[in-house]
Design a protein around this motif. Structure first.
Motif, PDB file in Angstrom:
ATOM      1  N   ARG A  37     -23.069 -14.275  28.029  1.00 20.06           N
ATOM      2  CA  ARG A  37     -22.823 -13.670  29.455  1.00 20.06           C
ATOM      3  C   ARG A  37     -23.191 -12.133  29.934  1.00 20.06           C
ATOM      4  N   SER A  38     -22.646 -11.657  28.835  1.00 24.58           N
ATOM      5  CA  SER A  38     -22.592  -9.607  28.733  1.00 24.58           C
ATOM      6  C   SER A  38     -23.720  -9.808  28.355  1.00 24.58           C
ATOM      7  N   ARG A  41     -26.275 -10.144  30.957  1.00 22.57           N
ATOM      8  CA  ARG A  41     -25.400  -8.910  31.901  1.00 22.57           C
ATOM      9  C   ARG A  41     -26.321  -7.310  32.129  1.00 22.57           C
ATOM     10  N   ILE A  42     -26.031  -7.470  30.789  1.00 22.95           N
ATOM     11  CA  ILE A  42     -26.907  -5.605  29.987  1.00 22.95           C
ATOM     12  C   ILE A  42     -28.545  -5.659  30.296  1.00 22.95           C
TER      13      ILE A  42
END
Length: 85
Positions: A37-38, A41-42
């Motif tokens: 998920r991170s 997003r990045i």
């Protein structure tokens, strides 16, 4: 406030990418799902920035022909008009 139900997005990954995710989860002490998920997003905004297809206004055929390098333009009067108009 109620939480929205999470939606699943099954994504097949190569072994190398799977190992990279596992290593990142181990180093950051996050779950593999949190790492994914991170990373999304990045990374997704950067992917869009790099791979976006810019829309250009369409040119009609004569504009394209006029812009084509080295072509004699009928508007210069050097080529007789076509008999097929």
């Amino acid at each position: 406030m109620t939480r929205a139900e999470p939606s699943l997005l099954p994504v097949p990954v190569e072994r190398e990418l799977k190992k990279l995710i596992e290593n990142a989860a181990e180093k950051t002490r996050l779950s593999q799902a949190d790492v994914m998920r991170s990373a999304l997003r990045i990374g997704v905004p950067e992917v869009v920035k790099r791979l976006r297809v810019r829309k250009r206004p369409r040119r009609d055929l004569m504009e394209y022909v006029d812009a084509f390098a080295g072509l004699i333009k009928p508007s210069q009067g050097l080529v007789p008009p076509s008999r097929f108009k």
